[in-house]
Design a protein around this motif. Structure first.
Motif, PDB file in Angstrom:
ATOM      1  N   LEU A 381       0.808  -1.219   0.000  1.00 40.81           N
ATOM      2  CA  LEU A 381       0.000   0.000   0.000  1.00 40.81           C
ATOM      3  C   LEU A 381       0.843   1.271   0.000  1.00 40.81           C
ATOM      4  O   LEU A 381       0.729   2.113  -0.905  1.00 40.81           O
ATOM      5  N   LEU A 382       1.699   1.441   0.981  1.00 42.91           N
ATOM      6  CA  LEU A 382       2.443   2.693   1.112  1.00 42.91           C
ATOM      7  C   LEU A 382       3.477   2.911   0.008  1.00 42.91           C
ATOM      8  O   LEU A 382       3.506   3.994  -0.599  1.00 42.91           O
ATOM      9  N   PRO A 383       4.344   1.926  -0.306  1.00 41.47           N
ATOM     10  CA  PRO A 383       5.289   2.173  -1.406  1.00 41.47           C
ATOM     11  C   PRO A 383       4.592   2.391  -2.742  1.00 41.47           C
ATOM     12  O   PRO A 383       5.082   3.159  -3.579  1.00 41.47           O
ATOM     13  N   SER A 384       3.449   1.743  -2.963  1.00 41.11           N
ATOM     14  CA  SER A 384       2.710   1.955  -4.209  1.00 41.11           C
ATOM     15  C   SER A 384       2.172   3.375  -4.284  1.00 41.11           C
ATOM     16  O   SER A 384       2.226   4.016  -5.339  1.00 41.11           O
ATOM     17  N   ILE A 385       1.659   3.888  -3.172  1.00 38.11           N
ATOM     18  CA  ILE A 385       1.165   5.266  -3.150  1.00 38.11           C
ATOM     19  C   ILE A 385       2.295   6.239  -3.444  1.00 38.11           C
ATOM     20  O   ILE A 385       2.127   7.216  -4.196  1.00 38.11           O
ATOM     21  N   ALA A 386       3.466   5.989  -2.872  1.00 43.00           N
ATOM     22  CA  ALA A 386       4.612   6.870  -3.126  1.00 43.00           C
ATOM     23  C   ALA A 386       4.969   6.893  -4.610  1.00 43.00           C
ATOM     24  O   ALA A 386       5.227   7.957  -5.182  1.00 43.00           O
ATOM     25  N   LEU A 387       4.965   5.730  -5.261  1.00 47.81           N
ATOM     26  CA  LEU A 387       5.277   5.678  -6.683  1.00 47.81           C
ATOM     27  C   LEU A 387       4.172   6.301  -7.527  1.00 47.81           C
ATOM     28  O   LEU A 387       4.443   6.956  -8.537  1.00 47.81           O
ATOM     29  N   VAL A 388       2.927   6.101  -7.123  1.00 47.37           N
ATOM     30  CA  VAL A 388       1.793   6.668  -7.876  1.00 47.37           C
ATOM     31  C   VAL A 388       1.856   8.183  -7.874  1.00 47.37           C
ATOM     32  O   VAL A 388       1.632   8.834  -8.907  1.00 47.37           O
ATOM     33  N   LEU A 389       2.131   8.776  -6.735  1.00 45.52           N
ATOM     34  CA  LEU A 389       2.134  10.232  -6.634  1.00 45.52           C
ATOM     35  C   LEU A 389       3.145  10.864  -7.593  1.00 45.52           C
ATOM     36  O   LEU A 389       2.856  11.872  -8.240  1.00 45.52           O
TER      37      LEU A 389
END
Length: 514
Positions: A381-389
């Motif tokens: 969840l968190l690393p994916s959000i960082a990459l998405v942003l």
């Protein structure tokens, strides 16, 4: 076509050979293979140095060692890959690569798909609403996200997306309603700007979006959904019906009743199969092969429904029902995964803090297919959000610029002059050509991420390709670094080939033999 592919592969193979040769020689000079022995006070230090030289074959000239390494890599042609050994751990590089590649692909798959979909959608709307308040807001947010340091975003996500959320899950009390009210107003303004229209329509959109947002948040808080998250049959039907309407609008327009009815029936079929599927998931030991088979069956049923409704373009209907079926299938899968939330949270390894801040999986998790996937999701969840942003910002800017250029073309003005509605002009005429620049950007971005999101993987303790590369450099392990360079180089070749073919698919005027 075959000649084109062979020429490209031959030329890029020669380039890759030269690059790996030069980098091998440079790394051989730059890396300190005795870094851990420099400060040693061991009485047999000379023997340790000699042992290290024999282990790494350092008495052999670097050029000869390179061709030995290349011969091992060439064994991949007959299924006997030998990338060398990571001398510090004594582990085969091929074993390290297997785990690192799998973890990195898991990390980038969801984030890349979400970033592309959101980036293209928001970029198109921003271009259509050029010089509006919405356009200025998206431009500001895009530049802000693009300029944010990844490590800073990752630290904020750990604090507010994991630590605070886990605290709230265990003690769901609100100190103030003001953040929620501000969030509802922000959502109202966002959708008001995105949908546009007359003043009356804007007010209605603002009120509806704000009320729906508030109602959703209130339901989540009042029902304890965060402690027991699930979609249920009602959630699958409601979200699926909304997806069916959106897919129909984007594909053919809501005036095409055949397509609308076909997509809604697709959702109804999914709803009818909800409980049989849940029983199947309960009694059968599921795995990804089973899930892939069910996914193919879902698409086949959707295509059958679309073709049964026929219409002026039966395959257009089938394509729309297929996209709807994919969304419904994902919803049912997600609902079954979320049903294991309580069991997962109560596990001693989780200790009621399900949102993970580090690692690709929790240690000592004993669960079935569904618990394992839930564990992967919480860690992703968190690393994916960082990459998405970060990726979202670039895709938005690319799409907006390309869309504005296309909307100014003569054929777009001609299409409007013929009386075509704006949806048809945008979706059928402008969008396909606006995606052309992205055809060269997206494959390269994906390959770059497979090469490793170095900072993100390091901060979140994700053992992917990027972290493998950094750790190998720190340990002065030449073979893993060369394996990383070779794989990322091969992937770059594939990315450029894919970009060329995407250009040909999106624009029939482009031919590979041109």
């Amino acid at each position: 076509m075959i000649r084109f592919i062979l020429r490209r592969l031959l030329s890029t193979a020669l380039v890759l050979l030269v690059v790996t040769f030069v980098l091998y020689l440079l790394l051989n000079v730059a890396l300190d293979f005795f870094w851990d022995l420099r400060a040693s006070t061991s009485p047999n230090i000379e023997a340790l140095y000699e042992s290290r030289r024999r282990l790494l074959d350092l008495d052999t000239p670097a050029i000869v060692r390179y061709f030995k390494w290349l011969a091992g890599v060439g064994g991949c042609a007959i299924g006997q890959c030998d990338f060398g050994i990571a001398w510090k751990s004594g582990q085969e590089v091929t074993e390290q690569l297997q785990g690192a590649i799998v973890n990195t692909i898991k990390l980038i798959t969801a984030s890349t798909i979400v970033a592309i979909i959101l980036g293209i959608a928001v970029g198109m709307i921003s271009a259509i609403r050029q010089y509006s308040g919405f356009d200025y807001f998206i431009t500001f947010v895009s530049f802000l996200l693009y300029s944010l340091p990844v490590f800073w975003v990752a630290v904020l996500l750990k604090q507010y997306g994991a630590i605070d959320i886990n605290n709230f899950i265990n003690d769901p009390t609100l100190e103030s309603w003001w953040p929620i009210i501000i969030g509802c107003v922000a959502m109202g303004l966002f959708w008001m700007g995105a949908l546009g229209g007359s003043a009356k329509r804007r007010v209605i959109t603002f009120v509806a979006a704000a009320v729906i947002t508030f109602g959703t948040i209130y339901y989540i808080l009042a029902s304890g959904w965060m402690q027991h998250p699930t979609l249920g049959l009602l959630g699958v039907v409601v979200i699926g019906a909304g997806a069916a309407i959106v897919m129909t609008y984007l594909s053919t327009g809501l005036k095409n009743r055949r397509v609308l009815y076909a997509t809604l029936i697709t959702v109804a079929v999914g709803a009818l199969l909800y409980w049989p599927l849940m029983n199947l998931f309960y009694y059968v030991d599921m795995n990804w092969l089973w899930m892939f088979g069910l996914f193919i069956v879902a698409i086949a049923v959707a295509v059958g429904i679309g073709l049964a409704f026929r219409g002026p373009d039966p395959w257009d209907t089938a394509r729309t029902t297929s996209f709807t079926a994919i969304i419904v299938a994902v919803l049912i899968f997600a609902d079954r995964v979320l049903q294991g939330w309580q069991e997962y949270s109560d596990d001693p390894a989780i200790n009621n803090r399900p949102i993970a801040t580090i690692g690709a999986s929790a240690p000592n998790i004993d669960g079935d297919f569904w618990i394992t996937n839930l564990d992967s999701f919480t860690h992703l969840l968190l690393p994916s959000i960082a990459l998405v942003l970060i990726s979202f910002a670039s895709y938005t800017r690319y799409t907006r610029g390309s869309m504005l250029e296309v909307l100014g073309q003569d054929y777009i003005r001609t299409a409007r002059a013929k009386g075509l509605n704006e949806r048809t002009v945008i979706m059928r005429h402008a969008m396909r050509n606006a995606l052309l620049p992205l055809a060269s950007v997206v494959p390269v971005d994906i390959i770059t991420m497979i090469g490793g999101a170095v900072i993100t993987e390091t901060i979140f303790g994700w053992n992917g390709m990027g972290k493998l590369f950094i750790d190998s450099l720190r340990q002065a392990e030449l073979d893993p670094v060369m394996a990383y360079i070779l794989i990322t180089g091969l992937l770059a070749i594939i990315a450029n080939l894919v970009a060329d073919f995407l250009y040909a698919v999106l624009d029939p005027r482009i031919r590979v033999n041109a």
